[in-house]
Design a protein around this motif. Structure first.
Motif, PDB file in Angstrom:
ATOM      1  N   THR A 159      -7.029  -6.457  -4.421  1.00  0.00           N
ATOM      2  CA  THR A 159      -7.434  -7.713  -3.865  1.00  0.00           C
ATOM      3  C   THR A 159      -6.907  -7.816  -2.244  1.00  0.00           C
ATOM      4  O   THR A 159      -7.668  -7.920  -1.200  1.00  0.00           O
ATOM      5  CB  THR A 159      -7.208  -8.950  -4.541  1.00  0.00           C
ATOM      6  OG1 THR A 159      -7.612  -8.965  -5.958  1.00  0.00           O
ATOM      7  CG2 THR A 159      -7.468 -10.061  -3.989  1.00  0.00           C
ATOM      8  N   ILE A 218      -8.979  -5.311  -0.152  1.00  0.00           N
ATOM      9  CA  ILE A 218     -10.228  -5.851  -0.076  1.00  0.00           C
ATOM     10  C   ILE A 218     -10.350  -6.984   1.245  1.00  0.00           C
ATOM     11  O   ILE A 218     -10.814  -6.949   1.971  1.00  0.00           O
ATOM     12  CB  ILE A 218     -10.933  -6.319  -1.073  1.00  0.00           C
ATOM     13  CG1 ILE A 218     -11.172  -4.948  -2.206  1.00  0.00           C
ATOM     14  CG2 ILE A 218     -12.180  -7.109  -1.005  1.00  0.00           C
ATOM     15  CD1 ILE A 218     -11.722  -5.355  -3.584  1.00  0.00           C
ATOM     16  N   LEU A 219      -9.412  -7.842   0.835  1.00  0.00           N
ATOM     17  CA  LEU A 219      -9.157  -9.059   2.075  1.00  0.00           C
ATOM     18  C   LEU A 219      -8.749  -8.492   3.192  1.00  0.00           C
ATOM     19  O   LEU A 219      -9.108  -8.848   4.282  1.00  0.00           O
ATOM     20  CB  LEU A 219      -7.953  -9.944   1.551  1.00  0.00           C
ATOM     21  CG  LEU A 219      -8.443 -10.847   0.198  1.00  0.00           C
ATOM     22  CD1 LEU A 219      -7.597 -11.661  -0.290  1.00  0.00           C
ATOM     23  CD2 LEU A 219      -9.887 -11.658   0.461  1.00  0.00           C
ATOM     24  N   PHE A 224      -9.453  -5.450   4.502  1.00  0.00           N
ATOM     25  CA  PHE A 224     -10.812  -4.771   5.067  1.00  0.00           C
ATOM     26  C   PHE A 224     -11.849  -5.792   5.349  1.00  0.00           C
ATOM     27  O   PHE A 224     -12.614  -5.477   6.378  1.00  0.00           O
ATOM     28  CB  PHE A 224     -11.493  -4.006   3.747  1.00  0.00           C
ATOM     29  CG  PHE A 224     -12.940  -3.395   3.912  1.00  0.00           C
ATOM     30  CD1 PHE A 224     -13.004  -2.545   4.777  1.00  0.00           C
ATOM     31  CD2 PHE A 224     -14.000  -4.195   3.511  1.00  0.00           C
ATOM     32  CE1 PHE A 224     -14.355  -1.966   5.159  1.00  0.00           C
ATOM     33  CE2 PHE A 224     -15.104  -3.700   3.839  1.00  0.00           C
ATOM     34  CZ  PHE A 224     -15.159  -2.732   4.649  1.00  0.00           C
ATOM     35  N   LEU A 225     -11.823  -7.044   4.665  1.00  0.00           N
ATOM     36  CA  LEU A 225     -12.648  -8.075   5.270  1.00  0.00           C
ATOM     37  C   LEU A 225     -12.306  -8.785   6.641  1.00  0.00           C
ATOM     38  O   LEU A 225     -12.961  -9.683   6.956  1.00  0.00           O
ATOM     39  CB  LEU A 225     -13.106  -9.267   4.093  1.00  0.00           C
ATOM     40  CG  LEU A 225     -13.855  -8.449   3.064  1.00  0.00           C
ATOM     41  CD1 LEU A 225     -13.877  -9.539   1.679  1.00  0.00           C
ATOM     42  CD2 LEU A 225     -15.188  -8.067   3.246  1.00  0.00           C
ATOM     43  N   GLY A 226     -10.845  -8.630   6.862  1.00  0.00           N
ATOM     44  CA  GLY A 226     -10.392  -9.305   8.000  1.00  0.00           C
ATOM     45  C   GLY A 226      -9.859 -10.495   7.660  1.00  0.00           C
ATOM     46  O   GLY A 226      -9.546 -11.348   8.561  1.00  0.00           O
ATOM     47  N   ILE A 227      -9.849 -10.943   6.369  1.00  0.00           N
ATOM     48  CA  ILE A 227      -9.294 -12.372   5.886  1.00  0.00           C
ATOM     49  C   ILE A 227      -7.811 -12.317   5.846  1.00  0.00           C
ATOM     50  O   ILE A 227      -7.018 -13.320   6.210  1.00  0.00           O
ATOM     51  CB  ILE A 227     -10.025 -12.607   4.576  1.00  0.00           C
ATOM     52  CG1 ILE A 227     -11.540 -12.738   4.893  1.00  0.00           C
ATOM     53  CG2 ILE A 227      -9.401 -13.833   4.076  1.00  0.00           C
ATOM     54  CD1 ILE A 227     -12.153 -12.820   3.574  1.00  0.00           C
ATOM     55  N   TYR A 228      -7.127 -11.229   5.434  1.00  0.00           N
ATOM     56  CA  TYR A 228      -5.693 -11.381   4.938  1.00  0.00           C
ATOM     57  C   TYR A 228      -4.561 -11.421   6.430  1.00  0.00           C
ATOM     58  O   TYR A 228      -3.819 -11.909   6.189  1.00  0.00           O
ATOM     59  CB  TYR A 228      -5.367 -10.010   4.172  1.00  0.00           C
ATOM     60  CG  TYR A 228      -4.153 -10.358   3.278  1.00  0.00           C
ATOM     61  CD1 TYR A 228      -4.212 -11.006   2.279  1.00  0.00           C
ATOM     62  CD2 TYR A 228      -2.928  -9.927   3.639  1.00  0.00           C
ATOM     63  CE1 TYR A 228      -3.076 -11.237   1.418  1.00  0.00           C
ATOM     64  CE2 TYR A 228      -1.868 -10.288   3.113  1.00  0.00           C
ATOM     65  CZ  TYR A 228      -1.788 -11.067   1.961  1.00  0.00           C
ATOM     66  OH  TYR A 228      -0.745 -11.199   1.261  1.00  0.00           O
ATOM     67  N   ASN A 282      -2.651  -4.990   1.654  1.00  0.00           N
ATOM     68  CA  ASN A 282      -3.236  -5.135   3.003  1.00  0.00           C
ATOM     69  C   ASN A 282      -2.407  -3.915   3.664  1.00  0.00           C
ATOM     70  O   ASN A 282      -3.080  -3.633   4.689  1.00  0.00           O
ATOM     71  CB  ASN A 282      -2.833  -6.417   3.300  1.00  0.00           C
ATOM     72  CG  ASN A 282      -3.596  -6.575   4.844  1.00  0.00           C
ATOM     73  OD1 ASN A 282      -4.379  -6.358   5.169  1.00  0.00           O
ATOM     74  ND2 ASN A 282      -2.451  -7.284   5.560  1.00  0.00           N
ATOM     75  N   TRP A 323      -4.169  -0.741   3.162  1.00  0.00           N
ATOM     76  CA  TRP A 323      -5.432  -0.947   3.713  1.00  0.00           C
ATOM     77  C   TRP A 323      -5.199  -0.573   5.429  1.00  0.00           C
ATOM     78  O   TRP A 323      -5.897   0.436   6.221  1.00  0.00           O
ATOM     79  CB  TRP A 323      -6.136  -2.005   3.754  1.00  0.00           C
ATOM     80  CG  TRP A 323      -7.179  -2.343   5.184  1.00  0.00           C
ATOM     81  CD1 TRP A 323      -7.399  -3.062   5.853  1.00  0.00           C
ATOM     82  CD2 TRP A 323      -8.301  -1.547   5.030  1.00  0.00           C
ATOM     83  NE1 TRP A 323      -8.363  -3.115   6.664  1.00  0.00           N
ATOM     84  CE2 TRP A 323      -9.235  -2.058   6.261  1.00  0.00           C
ATOM     85  CE3 TRP A 323      -9.020  -0.494   4.375  1.00  0.00           C
ATOM     86  CZ2 TRP A 323     -10.151  -1.596   6.752  1.00  0.00           C
ATOM     87  CZ3 TRP A 323      -9.958   0.081   5.136  1.00  0.00           C
ATOM     88  CH2 TRP A 323     -10.731  -0.354   6.025  1.00  0.00           C
ATOM     89  N   LYS A 372      -6.768   2.751   7.528  1.00  0.00           N
ATOM     90  CA  LYS A 372      -7.348   2.302   8.648  1.00  0.00           C
ATOM     91  C   LYS A 372      -6.907   3.190   9.950  1.00  0.00           C
ATOM     92  O   LYS A 372      -7.726   3.793  10.629  1.00  0.00           O
ATOM     93  CB  LYS A 372      -7.559   0.820   8.930  1.00  0.00           C
ATOM     94  CG  LYS A 372      -8.688   0.515  10.157  1.00  0.00           C
ATOM     95  CD  LYS A 372      -8.877  -0.976  10.290  1.00  0.00           C
ATOM     96  CE  LYS A 372      -7.990  -1.732  11.320  1.00  0.00           C
ATOM     97  NZ  LYS A 372      -7.985  -3.202  11.503  1.00  0.00           N
TER      98      LYS A 372
END
Length: 118
Positions: free
Chosen positions: A38, A41-42, A44-48, A68, A71, A75
């Motif tokens: 999670t 993924i957060l 990756f989505l730019g939310i975390y 995070n 990720w 990246k």
């Protein structure tokens, strides 16, 4: 105020995880993997990242923060080394934290003399 935000945020994350543990039949290992995924993924989505900057250690220390970090390493690794960075980046980014956890766990085992459960 930063300490309060970190404490409340970390506490809310733990509250959600405890509710999942109490209300599902998921094993703790699967819940931990779910938290890491999670966090990735957060990220990756730019939310975390904005959430972690706002919440401080309350968001960066739990397993969501570890996901995070993985990720971010992947990246950066892909940007520098292409496909090989996909595999190396996460290890490079989190090696310090993993090494610290192993060293401190070993020192705690030396100090407290753990025993097997009966």
């Amino acid at each position: 105020m930063d300490y309060v935000k970190a404490f409340v945020t970390g506490g809310l994350i733990c509250l959600v995880v405890q509710a999942v543990m109490d209300n599902t039949k998921l094993m703790p290992g699967r819940i931990m993997v779910g938290l890491v995924v999670t966090g990735g993924i957060l990220g990756f989505l730019g939310i975390y990242e904005p959430f972690a900057q706002w919440a401080g250690a309350g968001a960066s220390v739990p397993l969501l923060g570890f996901g995070n970090s993985l990720w971010k390493g992947v990246k950066e690794g892909m940007a520098e080394e292409g496909l090989l960075g996909l595999f190396k980046g996460g290890f490079t980014a989190t090696a310090g934290g993993i090494c610290g956890a192993l060293v401190f766990a070993y020192l705690a085992a030396l100090i407290f003399k753990p025993k097997m459960k009966d």
